[in-house]
Design a protein around this motif. Structure first.
Motif, mmCIF file in Angstrom:
data_model
loop_
_atom_site.group_PDB
_atom_site.id
_atom_site.type_symbol
_atom_site.label_atom_id
_atom_site.label_comp_id
_atom_site.label_asym_id
_atom_site.label_seq_id
_atom_site.Cartn_x
_atom_site.Cartn_y
_atom_site.Cartn_z
ATOM 1 N N THR A 22 0.857 -1.185 0.000
ATOM 2 C CA THR A 22 0.000 0.000 0.000
ATOM 3 C C THR A 22 0.894 1.236 0.000
ATOM 4 O OG1 THR A 22 -0.106 -0.053 2.420
ATOM 5 C CG2 THR A 22 -1.924 -1.095 1.222
ATOM 6 N N ALA A 23 0.377 2.337 -0.502
ATOM 7 C CA ALA A 23 1.133 3.586 -0.521
ATOM 8 C C ALA A 23 0.992 4.304 0.814
ATOM 9 C CB ALA A 23 0.643 4.484 -1.652
ATOM 10 N N SER A 24 1.985 5.123 1.159
ATOM 11 C CA SER A 24 1.973 5.807 2.449
ATOM 12 C C SER A 24 0.767 6.730 2.597
ATOM 13 C CB SER A 24 3.266 6.600 2.646
ATOM 14 O OG SER A 24 3.424 7.580 1.629
ATOM 15 N N THR A 25 0.362 7.393 1.524
ATOM 16 C CA THR A 25 -0.803 8.274 1.597
ATOM 17 C C THR A 25 -2.068 7.474 1.885
ATOM 18 O OG1 THR A 25 0.108 10.043 0.230
ATOM 19 C CG2 THR A 25 -2.286 9.813 0.241
ATOM 20 N N GLN A 26 -2.192 6.312 1.269
ATOM 21 C CA GLN A 26 -3.322 5.440 1.578
ATOM 22 C C GLN A 26 -3.326 5.058 3.052
ATOM 23 O OE1 GLN A 26 -3.591 1.843 -0.757
ATOM 24 N NE2 GLN A 26 -5.009 0.859 0.655
ATOM 25 N N ARG A 27 -2.178 4.696 3.582
ATOM 26 C CA ARG A 27 -2.100 4.316 4.997
ATOM 27 C C ARG A 27 -2.435 5.499 5.898
ATOM 28 N NH1 ARG A 27 2.595 1.838 2.875
ATOM 29 N NH2 ARG A 27 3.967 3.358 3.892
ATOM 30 N N ASP A 28 -1.963 6.682 5.531
ATOM 31 C CA ASP A 28 -2.273 7.873 6.334
ATOM 32 C C ASP A 28 -3.779 8.109 6.390
ATOM 33 O OD1 ASP A 28 0.355 8.440 6.961
ATOM 34 O OD2 ASP A 28 0.636 9.840 5.307
ATOM 35 N N ILE A 29 -4.431 8.034 5.244
ATOM 36 C CA ILE A 29 -5.875 8.282 5.198
ATOM 37 C C ILE A 29 -6.626 7.226 5.994
ATOM 38 C CG2 ILE A 29 -7.902 8.354 3.686
ATOM 39 C CD1 ILE A 29 -6.073 9.571 1.519
ATOM 40 N N MET A 30 -6.263 5.972 5.811
ATOM 41 C CA MET A 30 -6.959 4.886 6.497
ATOM 42 C C MET A 30 -6.764 4.944 8.014
ATOM 43 S SD MET A 30 -6.243 1.760 3.791
ATOM 44 C CE MET A 30 -6.936 0.507 4.875
ATOM 45 N N GLU A 31 -5.647 5.505 8.453
ATOM 46 C CA GLU A 31 -5.362 5.571 9.881
ATOM 47 C C GLU A 31 -5.705 6.924 10.490
ATOM 48 O OE1 GLU A 31 -1.306 4.253 10.271
ATOM 49 O OE2 GLU A 31 -1.704 2.444 9.093
ATOM 50 N N GLY A 32 -6.387 7.782 9.697
ATOM 51 C CA GLY A 32 -6.893 9.042 10.228
ATOM 52 C C GLY A 32 -5.851 10.128 10.391
ATOM 53 N N ARG A 33 -4.734 10.023 9.672
ATOM 54 C CA ARG A 33 -3.691 11.053 9.746
ATOM 55 C C ARG A 33 -3.806 12.007 8.554
ATOM 56 N NH1 ARG A 33 -0.447 6.325 10.922
ATOM 57 N NH2 ARG A 33 0.213 6.320 8.742
ATOM 58 N N PRO A 34 -3.312 13.240 8.676
ATOM 59 C CA PRO A 34 -3.231 14.119 7.505
ATOM 60 C C PRO A 34 -2.413 13.456 6.409
ATOM 61 C CG PRO A 34 -2.835 15.359 9.512
ATOM 62 C CD PRO A 34 -2.841 13.903 9.908
ATOM 63 N N SER A 35 -2.857 13.615 5.178
ATOM 64 C CA SER A 35 -2.219 12.911 4.063
ATOM 65 C C SER A 35 -1.855 13.880 2.942
ATOM 66 C CB SER A 35 -3.161 11.840 3.522
ATOM 67 O OG SER A 35 -4.170 12.436 2.709
ATOM 68 N N GLU A 36 -1.351 13.321 1.862
ATOM 69 C CA GLU A 36 -0.989 14.105 0.684
ATOM 70 C C GLU A 36 -2.113 14.126 -0.355
ATOM 71 O OE1 GLU A 36 3.788 13.980 0.360
ATOM 72 O OE2 GLU A 36 2.839 12.023 0.093
ATOM 73 N N LEU A 37 -3.340 13.879 0.074
ATOM 74 C CA LEU A 37 -4.482 13.868 -0.830
ATOM 75 C C LEU A 37 -4.562 15.148 -1.661
ATOM 76 C CD1 LEU A 37 -7.188 12.609 -1.817
ATOM 77 C CD2 LEU A 37 -8.288 13.807 0.102
ATOM 78 N N GLU A 38 -4.405 16.312 -1.003
ATOM 79 C CA GLU A 38 -4.499 17.581 -1.725
ATOM 80 C C GLU A 38 -3.427 17.700 -2.791
ATOM 81 O OE1 GLU A 38 -6.761 19.874 -1.533
ATOM 82 O OE2 GLU A 38 -7.870 19.200 0.237
ATOM 83 N N ASN A 39 -2.258 17.107 -2.544
ATOM 84 C CA ASN A 39 -1.137 17.204 -3.471
ATOM 85 C C ASN A 39 -1.182 16.136 -4.558
ATOM 86 O OD1 ASN A 39 -0.057 17.775 -0.428
ATOM 87 N ND2 ASN A 39 0.642 19.328 -1.888
ATOM 88 N N PHE A 40 -2.088 15.167 -4.404
ATOM 89 C CA PHE A 40 -2.213 14.090 -5.382
ATOM 90 C C PHE A 40 -3.473 14.308 -6.233
ATOM 91 C CE2 PHE A 40 0.418 10.583 -3.057
ATOM 92 C CZ PHE A 40 1.505 11.413 -3.066
ATOM 93 N N ASN A 41 -4.554 13.639 -5.886
ATOM 94 C CA ASN A 41 -5.786 13.787 -6.659
ATOM 95 C C ASN A 41 -6.306 15.213 -6.601
ATOM 96 O OD1 ASN A 41 -5.857 10.934 -5.088
ATOM 97 N ND2 ASN A 41 -6.507 10.676 -7.213
ATOM 98 N N GLY A 42 -6.142 15.870 -5.442
ATOM 99 C CA GLY A 42 -6.576 17.256 -5.332
ATOM 100 C C GLY A 42 -5.829 18.171 -6.290
#
Length: 310
Positions: free
Chosen positions: A255-275
């Motif tokens: 799994t990618a680190s951003t996926q793990r961050d999101i699944m574990e409720g941590r701030p992620s790089e979502l805005e910098n990726f799909n966003g």
């Protein structure tokens, strides 16, 4: 050379640890319990290539304690890049080289909004790694590699100075002839699997081998390709096919680190990726329905994670 690592997570911890363990002068900028453990017991690297303990020249949370740097590797998360660029201003001399190694397509541009272009190279890394516990970084997949180059694709002597640092540390590294294209190739892979992985809660292998998820992965990458071409990034027409082939070669349970961050409720790089893709699509007049769906579904959880952190 004096090498300074900003951010000692999975990426900065592994590469900073390798460089320090080779006897080179390395200062680590870390924080909290992770920093305290490094200061007390050294930086423990657990690696599929062999474990070791690095004892850096300095480990601190204060830039005021750090000597002038010859090379700075920024290894924070993408949303922290501008803050990191501002932080390192006091330790730069006229020839200091700064390389961002985190995921994302626009990290060099973010640094250039703060620092003079003469300091900045483009860069990326390939590794599966994470902080396992305070003072312990685990490298659990992929042969680690750093790719870097001049943003204008020129050949300069300083590229070889940087490569010697990596070579002396026993690290695989490549001087890129087109670092912008290489950054986008890495970005297309990691952003494609991260968002859909977080939304589906599936591993990379599960997504790739599921016919419907495989098609969504492909559509996600195709939208990213359209954005890259509109931004005049030199990518081949076969890039989406190549990305899908690369995804298929990843460990099934990875799994990618951003996926793990999101699944574990941590701030992620979502805005910098799909966003990022969604916003660039809006700016460029390019429809990105798949990325928009993924981003829109994940954004509320991202907002909650950031609110909880603050």
């Amino acid at each position: 050379m004096h090498i300074v690592i900003i951010g000692v997570g999975g990426v900065g911890g592994y590469f900073g640890g390798k460089i320090s363990n080779s006897g080179q002068k390395v200062s680590l900028i870390a924080r909290g319990k992770h920093l305290q453990a490094i200061q007390k017991n050294g930086l423990h690297i657990k690696s599929i290539d062999g474990d070791f303990v690095a004892n850096p020249f300095k480990a601190t949370d204060s830039i005021d304690d750090v000597e002038k740097a010859d090379l700075v590797l920024i290894c924070t998360k993408s949303w922290q890049v501008i803050e990191a660029a501002k932080l390192i201003k006091p330790i730069l001399h006229k020839d200091t080289i700064v390389i961002p190694l985190q995921n994302g397509a626009d990290n060099a541009e973010k640094i250039l909004s703060v620092l003079d272009h003469k300091h900045v190279l483009g860069g990326l890394c390939k590794i599966y790694s994470k902080i396992e516990a305070p003072g312990i970084v685990s490298h659990f997949g992929h042969q680690p590699e750093i790719v870097f180059g001049e943003l204008d694709s020129s050949e300069t002597s300083r590229l070889h100075l940087v490569k010697k640092v990596f070579d002396d540390a026993g690290l695989s590294s490549v001087i890129s002839q087109d670092i912008n294209a290489d950054i986008w190739k890495k970005f297309m892979f990691i952003a494609t699997v991260s968002g859909l992985g977080a939304l589906s809660r599936a591993t990379i292998g599960e997504m790739y081998h599921n016919a419907r998820l495989n098609e969504i992965l492909k559509q996600t990458a195709q939208e990213m390709y359209k954005i890259a071409i509109a931004k005049q990034v030199n990518l081949p027409e076969s890039i989406v096919e190549n990305i899908m082939h690369f995804i298929g070669k990843q460990p099934y349970d990875s799994t990618a680190s951003t996926q793990r961050d999101i699944m574990e409720g941590r701030p992620s790089e979502l805005e910098n990726f799909n966003g990022f893709i969604v916003k660039e699509g809006e700016r460029l007049g390019i429809l990105t329905p798949v990325n928009t769906f993924i981003y829109s579904c994940l954004q509320p959880a991202e907002a909650k994670a950031r609110l909880a952190k603050n």
